[in-house]
Design a protein around this motif. Sequence first.
Motif, PDB file in Angstrom:
ATOM      1  N   UNK A  37       0.841  -1.209   0.000  1.00 59.31           N
ATOM      2  CA  UNK A  37       0.000   0.000   0.000  1.00 59.31           C
ATOM      3  C   UNK A  37       0.873   1.255   0.000  1.00 59.31           C
ATOM      4  N   UNK A  38       1.910   1.247   0.833  1.00 58.36           N
ATOM      5  CA  UNK A  38       2.790   2.414   0.926  1.00 58.36           C
ATOM      6  C   UNK A  38       3.454   2.693  -0.417  1.00 58.36           C
ATOM      7  N   UNK A  39       3.909   1.627  -1.075  1.00 53.94           N
ATOM      8  CA  UNK A  39       4.522   1.782  -2.403  1.00 53.94           C
ATOM      9  C   UNK A  39       3.538   2.428  -3.380  1.00 53.94           C
ATOM     10  N   UNK A  40       2.277   1.986  -3.326  1.00 51.25           N
ATOM     11  CA  UNK A  40       1.250   2.534  -4.204  1.00 51.25           C
ATOM     12  C   UNK A  40       0.974   4.002  -3.896  1.00 51.25           C
ATOM     13  N   UNK A  41       0.923   4.333  -2.602  1.00 48.37           N
ATOM     14  CA  UNK A  41       0.684   5.721  -2.187  1.00 48.37           C
ATOM     15  C   UNK A  41       1.784   6.637  -2.723  1.00 48.37           C
ATOM     16  N   UNK A  42       3.039   6.222  -2.545  1.00 50.08           N
ATOM     17  CA  UNK A  42       4.166   7.038  -3.009  1.00 50.08           C
ATOM     18  C   UNK A  42       4.127   7.207  -4.515  1.00 50.08           C
ATOM     19  N   UNK A  43       3.751   6.131  -5.215  1.00 47.67           N
ATOM     20  CA  UNK A  43       3.689   6.215  -6.681  1.00 47.67           C
ATOM     21  C   UNK A  43       2.582   7.167  -7.125  1.00 47.67           C
TER      22      UNK A  43
END
Length: 225
Positions: free
Chosen positions: A196-202
């Motif tokens: 989820x964090x990776x998606x948020x940053x992207x």
Amino acid sequence: MRRTRVLIVDNNLIFSQALARGLNLEAGMEVVGSTGDRDEAMTMVRLLAPDVVILDADMGGAALEMAVRLRRFSPGTATVTLASGLGDEDLYMTIRAGVAAHLPKSVSLDEVASIVGRVVRGEHPITEWLRSRPKLASRLLEEFQGMSLSAGQEIESLTVPLSTRELEILEYIALGNSNKRIAGKLGVKEQSVKNYVTTILRKLSANDRAHAIFIALQRGWIQPQ
């Protein structure tokens, strides 16, 4: 059980000795060294491999320079700074230096021990200051925007909103929670939180978690507290 290894860097001998005595009495903690000299401190980091360095921020630019050196030389070592005051300018410079937590010297020993425990678990309590100091958050956001624009990224062109779960996770991040703690609160696997964090940053074209928080605060997706 392995103890958390702590190095204290403070040129106030009385203060550092008192802090060391207190932390050594805490369960699971061990102060492996203490010094008031930053060059000696870097040598001690190499030799003693502390988990956390408690750094006297009243040393001024020298302290922040050391924090940056620590982040580059020993990324696995978290830095906690202690300062007499907590002005926006101090916090601004401290966040930019990559410090995990920033506390006033007036805090109790129990509070210091609690913060040390949190940063060892991968939390970044320093982000909690951003929600109570919107001017500081805006200033850092402007800096990040400048960095992104110079790299050809248009933050303002973002139109894809975060999902409800992504906003929920971002709220937890803004409160200084680690991936593991967020996973426990949501009843999901830690790897799911990382995804989820990776998606948020992207989605936000954010450089890191702090940058994502700045953007969310500026857009009103999460509210200062």
